[in-house]
Design a protein around this motif. Sequence first.
Motif, PDB file in Angstrom:
ATOM      1  N   GLY A   1       0.820  -1.186   0.000  1.00 33.28           N
ATOM      2  CA  GLY A   1       0.000   0.000   0.000  1.00 33.28           C
ATOM      3  C   GLY A   1       0.861   1.245   0.000  1.00 33.28           C
ATOM      4  O   GLY A   1       2.098   1.170   0.030  1.00 33.28           O
ATOM      5  N   GLN A   2       0.203   2.390   0.012  1.00 32.48           N
ATOM      6  CA  GLN A   2       0.928   3.661  -0.082  1.00 32.48           C
ATOM      7  C   GLN A   2       1.391   4.169   1.271  1.00 32.48           C
ATOM      8  O   GLN A   2       2.223   5.085   1.344  1.00 32.48           O
ATOM      9  CB  GLN A   2       0.049   4.715  -0.771  1.00 32.48           C
ATOM     10  CG  GLN A   2      -0.963   5.407   0.139  1.00 32.48           C
ATOM     11  CD  GLN A   2      -2.109   4.522   0.574  1.00 32.48           C
ATOM     12  OE1 GLN A   2      -2.305   3.423   0.046  1.00 32.48           O
ATOM     13  NE2 GLN A   2      -2.889   4.997   1.535  1.00 32.48           N
ATOM     14  N   GLY A   3       0.867   3.591   2.344  1.00 36.42           N
ATOM     15  CA  GLY A   3       1.278   3.978   3.691  1.00 36.42           C
ATOM     16  C   GLY A   3       0.371   5.001   4.329  1.00 36.42           C
ATOM     17  O   GLY A   3      -0.294   5.792   3.643  1.00 36.42           O
ATOM     18  N   THR A   4       0.345   4.969   5.660  1.00 35.59           N
ATOM     19  CA  THR A   4      -0.408   5.953   6.434  1.00 35.59           C
ATOM     20  C   THR A   4       0.465   6.390   7.612  1.00 35.59           C
ATOM     21  O   THR A   4       1.119   5.569   8.250  1.00 35.59           O
ATOM     22  CB  THR A   4      -1.761   5.385   6.907  1.00 35.59           C
ATOM     23  OG1 THR A   4      -2.512   6.400   7.561  1.00 35.59           O
ATOM     24  CG2 THR A   4      -1.590   4.202   7.857  1.00 35.59           C
ATOM     25  N   GLN A   5       0.483   7.682   7.876  1.00 36.30           N
ATOM     26  CA  GLN A   5       1.359   8.234   8.895  1.00 36.30           C
ATOM     27  C   GLN A   5       0.758   8.077  10.279  1.00 36.30           C
ATOM     28  O   GLN A   5      -0.418   8.411  10.496  1.00 36.30           O
ATOM     29  CB  GLN A   5       1.625   9.723   8.626  1.00 36.30           C
ATOM     30  CG  GLN A   5       2.455  10.422   9.680  1.00 36.30           C
ATOM     31  CD  GLN A   5       3.910   9.977   9.665  1.00 36.30           C
ATOM     32  OE1 GLN A   5       4.522   9.861   8.610  1.00 36.30           O
ATOM     33  NE2 GLN A   5       4.471   9.753  10.853  1.00 36.30           N
ATOM     34  N   VAL A   6       1.570   7.594  11.203  1.00 40.30           N
ATOM     35  CA  VAL A   6       1.207   7.526  12.616  1.00 40.30           C
ATOM     36  C   VAL A   6       2.232   8.342  13.391  1.00 40.30           C
ATOM     37  O   VAL A   6       3.436   8.099  13.287  1.00 40.30           O
ATOM     38  CB  VAL A   6       1.190   6.071  13.122  1.00 40.30           C
ATOM     39  CG1 VAL A   6       1.013   6.038  14.642  1.00 40.30           C
ATOM     40  CG2 VAL A   6       0.082   5.278  12.438  1.00 40.30           C
TER      41      VAL A   6
END
Length: 114
Positions: free
Chosen positions: A105-110
């Motif tokens: 996936g493109q990633g999600t920021q945490v």
Amino acid sequence: QVQLVESGGGLVQPGGSLRLSCAASGFTFTSYTMSWYRQGPGKERELVASATAGGITYYADSVKGRFTISRDNYKNTVYLQMNSLKPEDTGVYYCKAANVFAYWGQGTQVTVSS
């Protein structure tokens, strides 16, 4: 067309919780091992948790007892429940599907910060 779409990231205080989701399409979800990876600032990408098609799970030592991976084979979605978050959990979280081929996936920021 294969798609992995992550969601659920954000800014949370230490000790807080987040639930990441990864919606998959374009391949046979039930035949793939689904994993979550993360990449912190200045760090290499690392495996956080994975769940095989048969339901066997794996966790990195750093998240054991705090994170839970689960998959819904009807919704073609994998989740990562993250509790007791620490600043060192900060990073971009990526969903990966793996069998003979691997998809990301493109990633999600945490971001875990007070």
